[in-house]
Design a protein around this motif. Structure first.
Motif, PDB file in Angstrom:
ATOM      1  N   THR A 137      -3.422  -0.282   5.550  1.00  0.00           N
ATOM      2  CA  THR A 137      -3.106   1.022   4.977  1.00  0.00           C
ATOM      3  C   THR A 137      -1.803   1.507   5.617  1.00  0.00           C
ATOM      4  N   VAL A 173       0.856  -1.175   0.000  1.00  0.00           N
ATOM      5  CA  VAL A 173       0.000   0.000   0.000  1.00  0.00           C
ATOM      6  C   VAL A 173       0.899   1.234   0.000  1.00  0.00           C
ATOM      7  N   ARG A 174       0.327   2.331  -0.410  1.00  0.00           N
ATOM      8  CA  ARG A 174       1.075   3.580  -0.560  1.00  0.00           C
ATOM      9  C   ARG A 174       1.328   4.240   0.791  1.00  0.00           C
ATOM     10  N   ALA A 207      -1.726   1.854  -4.171  1.00  0.00           N
ATOM     11  CA  ALA A 207      -3.062   1.677  -3.598  1.00  0.00           C
ATOM     12  C   ALA A 207      -3.078   2.256  -2.184  1.00  0.00           C
ATOM     13  N   ASP A 208      -4.126   2.976  -1.847  1.00  0.00           N
ATOM     14  CA  ASP A 208      -4.205   3.581  -0.521  1.00  0.00           C
ATOM     15  C   ASP A 208      -4.483   2.566   0.579  1.00  0.00           C
ATOM     16  N   TYR A 209      -5.103   1.453   0.211  1.00  0.00           N
ATOM     17  CA  TYR A 209      -5.400   0.409   1.188  1.00  0.00           C
ATOM     18  C   TYR A 209      -5.653  -0.909   0.474  1.00  0.00           C
ATOM     19  N   CYS A 210      -5.671  -1.977   1.233  1.00  0.00           N
ATOM     20  CA  CYS A 210      -6.124  -3.257   0.710  1.00  0.00           C
ATOM     21  C   CYS A 210      -6.907  -3.960   1.813  1.00  0.00           C
ATOM     22  N   PRO A 253       2.724  -3.250  -7.780  1.00  0.00           N
ATOM     23  CA  PRO A 253       1.938  -2.056  -7.443  1.00  0.00           C
ATOM     24  C   PRO A 253       2.265  -1.516  -6.054  1.00  0.00           C
TER      25      PRO A 253
END
Length: 180
Positions: free
Chosen positions: A103, A69-70, A88-91, A85
């Motif tokens: 996150t 995540v970012r 992504a802000d969350y998973c 990747p």
């Protein structure tokens, strides 16, 4: 499935090697990384062995096994050089019937929970401090930092297997466990 969970590497090839050794030792098929892979940001000193290009090369071998995540230090340029990747802000994951919202922690954290139900888990990094707490019925968990631990904590990570979170030092010493 067993996961290794880490955060806040901040470009340290030195600690990246140790994390990869721990991952191999844990025999976890996948890694979840909670952001801040390559850069240290203006609030942190350079970590030991700071070499972002080397970190990229070290992680390429396991690129199909890394979910990220970012973090607040990730930028679009990082996605251009990393083979998996990172923006992504969350998973969302599930373990033992519990929803896990993963996150970085600079937006959602103990003081600002995402919409979750009691018994769900907010998993985040960002603070560089390993932590577990219960907030409004939600488990808030942090693995700490791989390369720049703060508040007297250790260089470490956590694992998740069958609803059990385990906090460990990079050498594998268990520091805490939580069964959901």
């Amino acid at each position: 499935m067993k996961w290794i969970i880490a955060s806040d590497l901040h470009g340290s090839a030195h600690y990246c090697r140790q994390l990869l050794e721990a991952w191999k030792r844990e025999e976890a098929p996948r890694m979840l990384f909670l952001g801040d892979l390559l850069y240290h940001g203006p609030r942190n000193d350079l970590p030991e062995g700071y070499a972002p290009k080397e970190v990229i090369a070290l992680l390429q071998e396991r690129q199909a096994d890394i979910f990220c995540v970012r973090g607040n230090c990730e930028a679009e340029v990082d996605q251009m050089v990393l083979p998996f990747p990172v923006l992504a802000d969350y998973c969302l994951l599930e373990s033992a019937g519990h929803l896990i919202y993963a996150t970085h922690g600079h937006h959602f954290n103990e003081d600002h929970l995402p919409p979750l139900h009691p018994g769900d888990v907010l998993l985040h990094g960002h603070t560089h401090i390993p932590r577990r707490t219960l907030r409004d019925g939600v488990y808030v968990l942090n693995p700490g930092s791989v390369s720049i631990p703060k508040a007297g904590s250790w260089h470490g990570y956590m694992t998740l297997e069958d609803g059990v979170f385990t906090w460990k030092t990079l050498s594998g010493d268990v520091r805490d466990t939580l069964r959901l």
